[in-house]
Design an enzyme around this catalytic site. Structure first.
Site, PDB file in Angstrom:
ATOM      1  N   LYS A 151       0.829  -1.202   0.000  1.00 58.97           N
ATOM      2  CA  LYS A 151       0.000   0.000   0.000  1.00 58.97           C
ATOM      3  C   LYS A 151       0.868   1.257   0.000  1.00 58.97           C
ATOM      4  CE  LYS A 151      -3.940   1.881   2.656  1.00 58.97           C
ATOM      5  NZ  LYS A 151      -4.823   1.597   3.830  1.00 58.97           N
ATOM      6  N   SER A 202      -9.345   1.475   2.714  1.00 60.85           N
ATOM      7  CA  SER A 202      -8.497   2.216   1.803  1.00 60.85           C
ATOM      8  C   SER A 202      -7.384   1.371   1.177  1.00 60.85           C
ATOM      9  CB  SER A 202      -7.860   3.393   2.548  1.00 60.85           C
ATOM     10  OG  SER A 202      -7.045   2.920   3.614  1.00 60.85           O
ATOM     11  N   SER A 257      -9.867  -0.679   6.938  1.00 62.06           N
ATOM     12  CA  SER A 257      -9.249  -0.668   5.603  1.00 62.06           C
ATOM     13  C   SER A 257      -8.585  -1.969   5.180  1.00 62.06           C
ATOM     14  CB  SER A 257      -8.232   0.476   5.519  1.00 62.06           C
ATOM     15  OG  SER A 257      -8.900   1.716   5.583  1.00 62.06           O
TER      16      SER A 257
END
Length: 424
Positions: free
Chosen positions: A31, A108, A132
């Site tokens: 990420k 996310s 997330s």
């Protein structure tokens, strides 16, 4: 680079002379909140990228994976500053949900989830503050772990709300998730869960979810001495959602407020609106929310009754919302969603998502929540559930006793099987 499959920047990073080979050959999508020395970190926003230097250090979690033999193949898309659960990025694109292309990928950690779901990575490294890891795991049909808060270092990771930020990961199979846990998690005392608490959220028709998972619950029953059900009122979930949102929002502004006020970055409309709301949170609201958090944790502790109790509940209200869903509907859905995700967040507990259900033909699943520092034990329980399905003869009651079932909401109904979706 394939934005649609979550890839923001292709990489080719491996450690030299690796002695630990537990993750040898496994591909990792990282990420774009995690710093990697020499590679820019955008945190999902071009203005962040333009106003921050290229990192000189690599986040500990990334280093640990590499030192265990894993291969870093990409930086992955994230929602802006990780402040969304939708998986949409107005600047860099929205990854496609491999299992349900017409639906949101969830965020996310959207890019990491998409890469794993599309088969471009074996491990999706991400973060979980308000859901997330858990949300994209549910939407994409993956296994995912939000660990106990604080057990994995978050240095050199762009933060959102430090009291809730955790490093987590997603995989297509339970064995890989467990292998990553052996690398990233510290040693913990292993706990035998003797009590199962079935949480039945009274929102979005979720109160009857056991009727869609009786095969799993029946397989699980011999592992426990007692099983009890708790109907969780909608008012409690709304309270938890609002409490979490206020505490998270206050920390977001404390973390990023100066940068936002100075740089005036371009955000998507929903992110911009939430940032403005963060700025408006008052000290009195924070004080009340801190008190409310204590009461919510006390209630959860009463329901879960110590370290030997594990809770099971739906991870999300159902399948991922459609990409065409209106902004107002998504805002209302977010409140319901965070009522579920806030329980582990407020109490700092680990939560393991299992992709064992479907809804409207799309992935959906259940979560196991344990006491703090029972992360390894949750994974072990998931393994035992899997083994019971593949070898029913292993289902023997503890100490020769039949599990006693008590309920605050009646007896468990029967239903169609879904446990076979708990894949190896």
């Amino acid at each position: 680079m394939n934005i649609q499959q979550g890839v923001l920047q292709e990489l080719n990073l491996s450690s030299v002379g690796v002695a630990d080979v537990r993750l040898r050959g496994l591909r990792v999508g990282v990420k774009d909140l995690f710093d990697i020395a020499g590679i820019p970190t955008s945190a999902g926003n071009p203005d962040w990228l333009a106003t921050h230097a290229v990192p000189e250090h690599t986040a500990p979690a990334v280093l640990q994976l590499m030192q265990a033999g894993a291969h870093i193949v990409a930086k992955t898309i994230t929602d802006e500053l990780a402040y969304s659960l939708n998986g949409i990025n107005t600047h860099y694109g929205t990854p496609i949900n491999a299992a349900a292309p017409e639906r949101l990928p969830g965020g996310s950690s959207s890019g990491s989830a998409a890469m794993v779901a599309h088969g471009l990575a074996d491990i999706g490294l991400g973060t979980d503050t308000g859901g997330s890891i858990r949300v994209p795991s549910s939407y994409n049909g993956l296994f995912g772990l939000r660990p106990t808060h604080g057990v994995i270092p978050v240095e050199h990771v762009v933060g959102l709300a430090p009291s809730f930020d955790t490093v987590g990961w997603m995989t297509r199979d339970l064995s890989t998730l467990a292998d990553v846990a052996e690398v990233l998690l510290p040693e913990q005392q292993r706990v035998v869960f003797t009590q199962l608490c079935i949480l039945k959220p009274q929102i979005n028709g979720l109160g009857d979810w056991p009727s869609r998972a009786s095969d799993l619950l029946s397989a699980a029953a011999p592992l426990f001495e007692t099983i009890h059900e708790i109907e969780v009122p909608e008012s409690f979930l709304q309270w938890a959602s609002q409490t979490f949102r206020i505490l998270q929002g206050a920390e977001i502004w404390q973390t990023h407020g100066e940068w936002v006020s100075t740089v005036h970055p371009t955000f998507a409309a929903d992110i911009s609106e939430r940032m403005a709301w963060c700025r408006s949170i008052t000290p009195a609201q924070i004080e009340q929310a801190a008190c409310d958090r204590i009461e919510i944790i006390r209630t959860l502790s009463h329901w879960l009754e110590g370290e030997h109790t594990v809770a099971i509940l739906p991870t999300t209200p159902g399948a991922a919302p459609l990409l065409t869903e209106s902004a107002d509907r998504l805002a209302d859905y977010r409140v319901a969603l965070m009522g579920l995700t806030a329980l582990a967040g407020l109490s700092s507990r680990p939560q393991l998502h299992l992709p064992v259900l479907s809804d409207q033909g799309a992935p959906w699943g259940l979560s196991l929540i344990g006491d703090r520092n029972t992360d390894h034990s949750l994974i072990g329980l998931a393994h035992r559930l899997r083994n019971l399905r593949t070898n029913p003869s292993m289902a023997s009651c503890r100490n020769g006793l039949s599990p006693a079932t008590r309920s605050q909401a009646g007896t468990r109904p029967s239903c169609a099987p879904h446990f076979n979706d708990l894949r190896h």
